[in-house]
Design a protein around this motif. Structure first.
Motif, short mmCIF file in Angstrom:
data_model
loop_
_atom_site.label_atom_id
_atom_site.label_comp_id
_atom_site.label_asym_id
_atom_site.label_seq_id
_atom_site.Cartn_x
_atom_site.Cartn_y
_atom_site.Cartn_z
N ALA A 87 -14.91 24.09 -8.02
CA ALA A 87 -14.62 24.75 -9.29
C ALA A 87 -14.98 23.84 -10.46
O ALA A 87 -15.53 24.30 -11.47
N ALA A 88 -14.71 22.55 -10.34
CA ALA A 88 -15.07 21.61 -11.40
C ALA A 88 -16.58 21.53 -11.56
O ALA A 88 -17.10 21.51 -12.69
N ALA A 89 -17.30 21.50 -10.45
CA ALA A 89 -18.77 21.46 -10.51
C ALA A 89 -19.31 22.74 -11.15
O ALA A 89 -20.25 22.69 -11.95
N PHE A 90 -18.71 23.87 -10.81
CA PHE A 90 -19.14 25.14 -11.40
C PHE A 90 -18.91 25.11 -12.91
O PHE A 90 -19.80 25.47 -13.68
N ALA A 91 -17.74 24.67 -13.33
CA ALA A 91 -17.42 24.60 -14.75
C ALA A 91 -18.40 23.67 -15.49
O ALA A 91 -18.84 23.99 -16.60
N SER A 100 -21.43 23.18 -14.71
CA SER A 100 -22.76 23.79 -14.72
C SER A 100 -22.89 24.90 -15.76
O SER A 100 -24.00 25.36 -16.03
N LEU A 101 -21.79 25.33 -16.35
CA LEU A 101 -21.82 26.47 -17.26
C LEU A 101 -22.69 26.26 -18.50
O LEU A 101 -23.40 27.19 -18.89
N PRO A 102 -22.68 25.10 -19.14
CA PRO A 102 -23.58 24.93 -20.29
C PRO A 102 -25.06 25.14 -19.92
O PRO A 102 -25.81 25.75 -20.69
N ASP A 103 -25.45 24.65 -18.76
CA ASP A 103 -26.83 24.84 -18.32
C ASP A 103 -27.12 26.31 -18.03
O ASP A 103 -28.17 26.84 -18.39
N LYS A 104 -26.17 26.99 -17.37
CA LYS A 104 -26.34 28.42 -17.07
C LYS A 104 -26.47 29.21 -18.38
O LYS A 104 -27.31 30.10 -18.49
N ARG A 105 -25.63 28.87 -19.34
CA ARG A 105 -25.71 29.55 -20.64
C ARG A 105 -27.07 29.32 -21.29
O ARG A 105 -27.68 30.25 -21.81
N ALA A 106 -27.54 28.09 -21.27
CA ALA A 106 -28.84 27.76 -21.87
C ALA A 106 -29.98 28.53 -21.18
O ALA A 106 -30.90 29.02 -21.86
N GLN A 107 -29.91 28.66 -19.88
CA GLN A 107 -30.93 29.41 -19.15
C GLN A 107 -30.91 30.88 -19.54
O GLN A 107 -31.96 31.50 -19.72
N ILE A 108 -29.71 31.44 -19.69
CA ILE A 108 -29.58 32.84 -20.08
C ILE A 108 -30.09 33.04 -21.51
O ILE A 108 -30.84 33.98 -21.78
N PHE A 127 -13.14 32.41 -13.23
CA PHE A 127 -13.74 32.84 -14.49
C PHE A 127 -13.98 34.35 -14.46
O PHE A 127 -15.12 34.81 -14.47
N GLU A 128 -12.88 35.11 -14.40
CA GLU A 128 -12.99 36.55 -14.23
C GLU A 128 -13.71 37.23 -15.39
O GLU A 128 -14.54 38.11 -15.19
N ALA A 129 -13.39 36.85 -16.62
CA ALA A 129 -14.03 37.48 -17.79
C ALA A 129 -15.52 37.19 -17.81
O ALA A 129 -16.33 38.07 -18.12
N LEU A 130 -15.90 35.98 -17.47
CA LEU A 130 -17.30 35.61 -17.42
C LEU A 130 -18.02 36.41 -16.32
O LEU A 130 -19.11 36.94 -16.53
N ALA A 146 -20.24 35.27 -25.43
CA ALA A 146 -18.87 35.08 -25.90
C ALA A 146 -17.94 34.68 -24.75
O ALA A 146 -17.04 33.86 -24.92
N ALA A 147 -18.19 35.23 -23.56
CA ALA A 147 -17.35 34.92 -22.40
C ALA A 147 -17.50 33.45 -21.99
O ALA A 147 -16.56 32.87 -21.45
N PHE A 148 -18.65 32.86 -22.27
CA PHE A 148 -18.83 31.44 -21.98
C PHE A 148 -17.88 30.57 -22.82
O PHE A 148 -17.55 29.46 -22.43
N GLU A 149 -17.47 31.08 -23.95
CA GLU A 149 -16.62 30.32 -24.88
C GLU A 149 -15.14 30.41 -24.54
O GLU A 149 -14.34 29.68 -25.12
N ARG A 150 -14.79 31.31 -23.64
CA ARG A 150 -13.38 31.43 -23.29
C ARG A 150 -12.93 30.23 -22.48
O ARG A 150 -13.71 29.62 -21.76
N PRO A 151 -11.66 29.86 -22.60
CA PRO A 151 -11.18 28.65 -21.92
C PRO A 151 -11.32 28.74 -20.40
O PRO A 151 -11.24 29.83 -19.82
N ALA A 152 -11.51 27.59 -19.81
CA ALA A 152 -11.59 27.50 -18.35
C ALA A 152 -10.21 27.78 -17.77
O ALA A 152 -9.19 27.50 -18.41
N PRO A 153 -10.17 28.31 -16.57
CA PRO A 153 -8.88 28.56 -15.94
C PRO A 153 -8.16 27.25 -15.62
O PRO A 153 -8.80 26.22 -15.44
N ALA A 154 -6.86 27.32 -15.57
CA ALA A 154 -6.07 26.14 -15.22
C ALA A 154 -6.28 25.82 -13.75
O ALA A 154 -6.39 26.73 -12.93
#
Length: 107
Positions: free
Chosen positions: A16-20, A22-30, A64-67, A98-106
């Motif tokens: 989960a930490a590795a996925f979190a 990776s999100l900036p890169d995924k966002r940049a690719q999108i 990351f349900e909303a994402l 916008a969903a990328f900006e939502r807080p990460a789950p606890a």
């Protein structure tokens, strides 16, 4: 830890930490695929669809349900059989970003 000595909770937390991370890169690719498609690169639609499809399939697994929901909605809008209506795709991209900006789950 289970009988084999594997701490599955720790492994899942690491994934989960590795996925979190990776999100900036995924966002940049999108964002890049979206920009290329808007600039007229037809192949970028398929790239954008593949990126959102993978993200929609994996985000829920890490909380990351909303994402995941936003990615699946955009993936559906991009399906070739639906005709990829530009207004729906633009709205889907806006929601996904916008969903990328939502807080990460606890943890």
């Amino acid at each position: 830890m289970d009988e084999s000595g594997v701490d599955y909770d720790a492994r899942l937390a690491a994934l989960a930490a590795a996925f979190a991370q990776s999100l900036p890169d995924k966002r940049a690719q999108i964002e890049a695929a979206w920009a290329r498609w808007r600039a007229g690169e037809a192949a970028a639609r398929a790239t954008l669809q593949a990126l959102t499809h993978r993200l929609g399939g994996s985000a829920d697994n890490y909380g990351f349900e909303a994402l995941g929901a936003a990615a699946r909605a955009l993936d559906a809008a991009l399906q070739p059989r639906r005709g990829a209506v530009p207004a729906q795709v633009a709205a889907g991209v806006t929601e996904l970003l916008a969903a990328f900006e939502r807080p990460a789950p606890a943890p």
